[in-house]
Design an enzyme around this catalytic site. Structure first.
Site, PDB file in Angstrom:
ATOM      1  N   ARG A  35      -7.397   4.107  -0.436  1.00 45.64           N
ATOM      2  CA  ARG A  35      -6.739   2.916   0.117  1.00 45.64           C
ATOM      3  C   ARG A  35      -5.375   2.678  -0.534  1.00 45.64           C
ATOM      4  O   ARG A  35      -4.363   2.623   0.150  1.00 45.64           O
ATOM      5  CB  ARG A  35      -7.623   1.684  -0.074  1.00 45.64           C
ATOM      6  CG  ARG A  35      -7.030   0.419   0.534  1.00 45.64           C
ATOM      7  CD  ARG A  35      -8.002  -0.756   0.396  1.00 45.64           C
ATOM      8  NE  ARG A  35      -7.435  -1.970   0.967  1.00 45.64           N
ATOM      9  CZ  ARG A  35      -6.699  -2.841   0.276  1.00 45.64           C
ATOM     10  NH1 ARG A  35      -6.448  -2.634  -1.012  1.00 45.64           N
ATOM     11  NH2 ARG A  35      -6.219  -3.925   0.877  1.00 45.64           N
TER      12      ARG A  35
ATOM     13  N   HIS B 118       0.820  -1.216   0.000  1.00 43.47           N
ATOM     14  CA  HIS B 118       0.000   0.000   0.000  1.00 43.47           C
ATOM     15  C   HIS B 118       0.856   1.271   0.000  1.00 43.47           C
ATOM     16  O   HIS B 118       0.725   2.128   0.866  1.00 43.47           O
ATOM     17  CB  HIS B 118      -0.973   0.031   1.186  1.00 43.47           C
ATOM     18  CG  HIS B 118      -1.946  -1.098   1.187  1.00 43.47           C
ATOM     19  ND1 HIS B 118      -3.001  -1.158   2.057  1.00 43.47           N
ATOM     20  CD2 HIS B 118      -2.026  -2.226   0.435  1.00 43.47           C
ATOM     21  CE1 HIS B 118      -3.682  -2.269   1.848  1.00 43.47           C
ATOM     22  NE2 HIS B 118      -3.098  -2.931   0.854  1.00 43.47           N
TER      23      HIS B 118
ATOM     24  N   GLY C 196      -9.234  -2.083  -4.082  1.00 46.89           N
ATOM     25  CA  GLY C 196     -10.099  -2.345  -2.941  1.00 46.89           C
ATOM     26  C   GLY C 196      -9.467  -3.362  -2.009  1.00 46.89           C
ATOM     27  O   GLY C 196      -8.397  -3.905  -2.288  1.00 46.89           O
ATOM     28  N   PRO C 197     -10.125  -3.662  -0.861  1.00 47.15           N
ATOM     29  CA  PRO C 197      -9.540  -4.564   0.131  1.00 47.15           C
ATOM     30  C   PRO C 197      -9.443  -6.014  -0.339  1.00 47.15           C
ATOM     31  O   PRO C 197      -8.470  -6.690  -0.063  1.00 47.15           O
ATOM     32  CB  PRO C 197     -10.461  -4.429   1.334  1.00 47.15           C
ATOM     33  CG  PRO C 197     -11.743  -3.908   0.781  1.00 47.15           C
ATOM     34  CD  PRO C 197     -11.392  -3.065  -0.398  1.00 47.15           C
TER      35      PRO C 197
ATOM     36  N   GLU D   5     -11.866   0.263  -7.646  1.00 43.11           N
ATOM     37  CA  GLU D   5     -12.632   1.449  -8.029  1.00 43.11           C
ATOM     38  C   GLU D   5     -11.991   2.237  -9.164  1.00 43.11           C
ATOM     39  O   GLU D   5     -10.772   2.277  -9.306  1.00 43.11           O
ATOM     40  CB  GLU D   5     -12.761   2.396  -6.828  1.00 43.11           C
ATOM     41  CG  GLU D   5     -13.479   1.815  -5.637  1.00 43.11           C
ATOM     42  CD  GLU D   5     -13.527   2.772  -4.451  1.00 43.11           C
ATOM     43  OE1 GLU D   5     -14.216   2.448  -3.476  1.00 43.11           O
ATOM     44  OE2 GLU D   5     -12.869   3.843  -4.507  1.00 43.11           O
TER      45      GLU D   5
ATOM     46  N   TYR E 158     -12.865  10.177  -0.374  1.00 45.96           N
ATOM     47  CA  TYR E 158     -13.357   9.000  -1.085  1.00 45.96           C
ATOM     48  C   TYR E 158     -13.687   7.825  -0.161  1.00 45.96           C
ATOM     49  O   TYR E 158     -13.971   6.723  -0.633  1.00 45.96           O
ATOM     50  CB  TYR E 158     -12.370   8.641  -2.208  1.00 45.96           C
ATOM     51  CG  TYR E 158     -12.457   9.715  -3.270  1.00 45.96           C
ATOM     52  CD1 TYR E 158     -13.303   9.590  -4.354  1.00 45.96           C
ATOM     53  CD2 TYR E 158     -11.784  10.930  -3.098  1.00 45.96           C
ATOM     54  CE1 TYR E 158     -13.455  10.616  -5.270  1.00 45.96           C
ATOM     55  CE2 TYR E 158     -11.928  11.961  -4.006  1.00 45.96           C
ATOM     56  CZ  TYR E 158     -12.769  11.799  -5.092  1.00 45.96           C
ATOM     57  OH  TYR E 158     -12.938  12.831  -6.000  1.00 45.96           O
TER      58      TYR E 158
END
Length: 349
Positions: free
Chosen positions: A193, A131, A213-214, A219, A229
């Protein structure tokens, strides 16, 4: 939301040619005058394809405190719009600071296919093994936009004082633009994220981003100055003020979207292409008319080359793609528009 596996896979109006092979986890591509293609390799090298040939020697190789761990390393790259005059290249990379991993953006100067570090533009961006965000792109306003991940601390994305989980905007000299939404801050938008794609519609100059996304719920977002967001508070179809919902998301499938590009010329003019890692494809979207929110997923293509890290339209109207298989033999491809013969003219006379 239709899953990408349900999308049509059809012949594309481009001829696919291999431009370079044997690459070590390439991450980002950009172009310079003189038929030059610069790209980063995550282990720490800036490479160059010149006149169609990959040069054996890197333009620059990073050393400690640079660190290549997990998803970190040498990530985004952008070439200055005035490169012919100043030879500036901007890159985003991870580094070790004591026991912590952080990220920063540095500006290099290139001369005769070799580069040196000129200055650090922004530093102390929170990092982690995962990340890290990392995409760089220079906007129509000639400012540098930077995506950052939440660095494994989701709540940091909602902290306006943290540089994690944000899209940042700074001057090409590292200054904070007076027009930024938060005075004195490089933060342009928050609540992200792990965004890894940025580009502007050639029709309207609106900024779009792709975001991991997780698990699913990847997205595509329309980025508005000062907007939030929603990560980690909302995702997918969840709606809550004041958070901006995604324009479109992957539902229960995983795209793992990375680099993205709007096509400004050629057969797919005005359409948006998004590279997928887990999805092992490029997704093609249309934006209808002048409404920046009217996005529609049309098809997927480039499904036979594994994980796709970046897709960028070149100055020659070709589309350039790099794979992200991390197998020591990643590749750079050129998708050259196929000329369609004008049958009307052919039949004349």
């Amino acid at each position: 939301m239709h899953g990408s596996n349900d999308l049509p896979r059809q012949a594309i109006p481009y001829e696919i040619k291999e431009a370079a092979a044997g690459l070590m986890t390439p991450w980002a591509i950009d172009f310079a005058p003189g038929d030059r293609i610069f790209f980063t390799e995550r282990p720490g090298r800036i490479r160059l394809v010149r006149d169609g040939r990959l040069l054996a020697e890197p333009v620059f190789t990073f050393s400690a405190p640079f660190v290549n761990i997990g998803e970190g390393g040498l990530l985004g790259l952008a070439v200055d719009p005035k490169f012919k005059k100043n030879h500036y290249i901007y890159v985003y990379h991870s580094y070790q600071d004591g026991l912590e991993i952080k990220n920063q953006v540095v500006r290099l100067v290139e001369r005769n296919n070799k580069a040196t570090i000129d200055t650090v533009l922004i530093t102390n961006i929170p990092g982690n093994a995962n990340h890290n965000g990392g995409r760089l792109n220079i906007g129509p306003d000639k400012l540098l936009y930077i995506t950052t991940g939440d660095a494994g601390v989701p709540t940091a994305a909602q902290d306006p004082t943290s540089l994690a989980g944000k899209i940042l905007r700074i001057g090409l000299d590292g200054s904070i633009p007076e027009s930024n939404p938060f005075p004195g801050s490089p933060v342009y938008s928050l609540g992200h994220r792990n965004p890894q794609g940025l580009d502007w519609s050639p029709r309207t100059d609106h900024l779009y981003s792709s975001e991991h996304g997780p698990v699913a719920n990847d997205e595509i977002n329309l980025i508005l100055a000062g907007s939030n967001y929603g990560w980690p508070i909302v995702q997918g179809d969840e709606r809550r003020e004041p958070f901006q919902p995604p324009l479109i998301h992957s539902g229960d499938q995983t795209w793992a979207p990375s680099g993205m590009t709007f096509v400004s010329k050629g057969p797919w003019q005005g359409q948006l292409l998004v590279a997928n890692l887990r999805g092992r494809q490029i997704l093609r979207f249309s934006i209808k008319g002048k409404n920046p929110r009217s996005i529609q997923l049309i098809s997927s293509f480039f499904t036979s080359f594994g994980r796709i890290r970046d897709v960028v339209e070149g100055p020659d109207r070709s589309i350039y793609v790099i794979t992200g298989n991390a197998d020591g033999n990643d590749k750079l491809f050129r998708l050259k528009p196929i000329k369609v013969e004008n049958k009307r003219n052919k039949n004349k006379g």
